[in-house]
Scaffold this active site. Structure first.
Site, PDB file in Angstrom:
ATOM      1  N   ASP A  96     -13.828  21.253   7.727  1.00  0.00           N
ATOM      2  CA  ASP A  96     -12.418  20.290   7.868  1.00  0.00           C
ATOM      3  C   ASP A  96     -12.857  18.896   7.666  1.00  0.00           C
ATOM      4  O   ASP A  96     -13.886  18.560   8.596  1.00  0.00           O
ATOM      5  CB  ASP A  96     -11.873  20.646   9.305  1.00  0.00           C
ATOM      6  CG  ASP A  96     -10.730  19.996   9.750  1.00  0.00           C
ATOM      7  OD1 ASP A  96     -10.351  19.060   8.992  1.00  0.00           O
ATOM      8  OD2 ASP A  96     -10.000  20.164  10.584  1.00  0.00           O
ATOM      9  N   HIS A  97     -12.398  18.225   6.830  1.00  0.00           N
ATOM     10  CA  HIS A  97     -12.807  16.862   6.511  1.00  0.00           C
ATOM     11  C   HIS A  97     -12.482  15.923   7.601  1.00  0.00           C
ATOM     12  O   HIS A  97     -12.900  14.609   7.791  1.00  0.00           O
ATOM     13  CB  HIS A  97     -12.251  16.445   5.212  1.00  0.00           C
ATOM     14  CG  HIS A  97     -13.264  15.522   4.396  1.00  0.00           C
ATOM     15  ND1 HIS A  97     -14.402  14.612   5.031  1.00  0.00           N
ATOM     16  CD2 HIS A  97     -13.407  15.662   3.028  1.00  0.00           C
ATOM     17  CE1 HIS A  97     -14.913  14.156   3.978  1.00  0.00           C
ATOM     18  NE2 HIS A  97     -14.656  14.586   2.883  1.00  0.00           N
TER      19      HIS A  97
END
Length: 393
Positions: free
Chosen positions: A365-366
């Site tokens: 998850d950026h």
């Protein structure tokens, strides 16, 4: 009714383990609840007496609805009215649209048997109509299926197989597959994924695994996946963001390391958690993993195993897959996809050697972290697997 899943909206009281008036200890199983994916044992949150059962077996109610009271023997119990969703004879969505006769037959089986009993009967090739139910209203339970199997061992029935889909045929998704579809759509749409891949020399790890399995009893044998779980459990404390979750503009850092392992079921995919992996030895992880898989297939997971995963591992190596990318489960930050271990040539300095190589791909998850930290975490997992003695200490 507890929420045992990110998007669980309702549950069915399958069986009360305790009866009204019985003593209940904190942590002791009180009731079994059916969800879309499994039948889960619900444990008491406090000690006392099961003073009142509000929702009877076989009844479906929304999450958060009171289903019973645990209290002191002389404590006053409030009166409560419950809006319930009674059992229905409506055909399940997994019924193949092949005519009213087939739908009616399957609907009848659905109405009188618990999901666990239906799954077990299907796997064992049993006709539910031949099994006498001992549950409420003649409902067929898991114990009924096991009792029937014991009687029929002398003349086992052939395995029941699902007919292959025909060209042009339309089949509705099972309840489990609908849940998977909903969660994966949510994960892919809401979580900005990025991916990091590396190759791992598993030669030493495979040697160590073989040596340990020779020393340990069969029930303690470890798999490649168990070694990856252990390596991840050792690496995650160094990279707390990978074990965290994004929520409402903030990052929540999880205290426990609960690693979910993807399990392919006939009805769909689930990823229950091996709890508190940081405190478990490699041998304990192997035992816990085998136990978790067996109970998942029997549909008897505990609520915390069903919902508490903080990081997940999904392995397709046994299906001859070299590499793939996984979708992150909502409520987590990363998922590790594992490919097959291949014997292949590698370059060592100026020489070419033969090694056993495996590819790992981390989905991240950026919003929570970036590529550099994800690469460092994957590098630590790789280093642990390439120096596997650290896994066994």
């Amino acid at each position: 009714m507890p929420q045992m899943g990110f998007d669980m909206k309702e549950g069915t009281v399958a069986r009360w383990v305790k009866k009204e008036g019985e003593q209940v200890a904190r942590g002791e199983p009180v009731v079994e609840v059916e969800t879309d994916k499994a039948t889960v044992e619900v444990e008491a949150f406090a000690s006392g007496v099961l003073r009142k059962i509000v929702v009877s077996e076989g009844t479906t109610v929304p999450v958060g609805q009171v289903i019973g009271f645990i209290a002191e023997p002389d404590e006053e119990i409030p009166e409560i009215t419950v809006a319930v969703k009674p059992p229905t004879a409506e055909p399940p969505k997994e019924v193949v649209e092949r005519g009213a006769e087939t739908a009616a037959r399957v609907a009848e089986e659905r109405m009188v048997a618990s999901p666990v009993a239906r799954r077990m009967a299907e796997e064992k090739g049993m006709d539910l109509r031949r099994i006498k139910g001992t549950g409420p209203g003649g409902r067929i339970t898991k114990d009924d299926v096991l009792a029937y199997e014991a009687k029929e061992k002398a003349a086992p029935t052939p395995e029941k197989k699902t007919a292959p889909a025909m060209p042009g045929e339309v089949r509705q998704l099972s309840r489990m597959r609908q849940t998977v579809a909903r969660r994966m759509t949510q994960g892919k749409q809401e979580i900005p994924h990025f991916y990091v891949t590396t190759s791992v020399d598993m030669t030493e790890a495979m040697h160590l695994r073989a040596q340990l399995n020779e020393l340990w009893e069969e029930e303690s044998h470890i798999t490649v996946n168990d070694m990856i779980v252990k390596a991840s459990a050792l690496a995650l404390p160094q990279f707390p963001e990978i074990n965290a979750v994004y929520a409402d503009g903030a990052v929540k850092y999880n205290e426990a390391i609960n690693i979910g392992i993807a399990i392919a079921m006939k009805e769909g995919l689930i990823a229950p958690a091996i709890l508190d992996c940081a405190s478990k030895t490699l041998k304990e992880i192997g035992v816990a993993s085998r136990n978790l898989i067996n109970r998942a297939k029997e549909g008897v997971l505990k609520p915390e195993e069903y919902t508490a995963a903080t990081f997940s591992i999904t392995n397709l190596g046994m299906f001859d897959v070299d590499n793939f990318i996984a979708i992150i489960n909502p409520g987590q930050t990363a998922t590790l996809a594992v490919g097959a271990v291949r014997t292949q040539p590698i370059v060592e300095g100026d020489d070419i050697a033969i090694a056993q190589v495996m590819q790992l791909t981390l989905s991240v998850d950026h919003r929570v972290t970036d590529g550099a930290q994800a690469a460092q975490f994957l590098g630590e997992v790789k280093a642990l697997l390439q120096n596997p003695l650290r896994l066994a200490l």
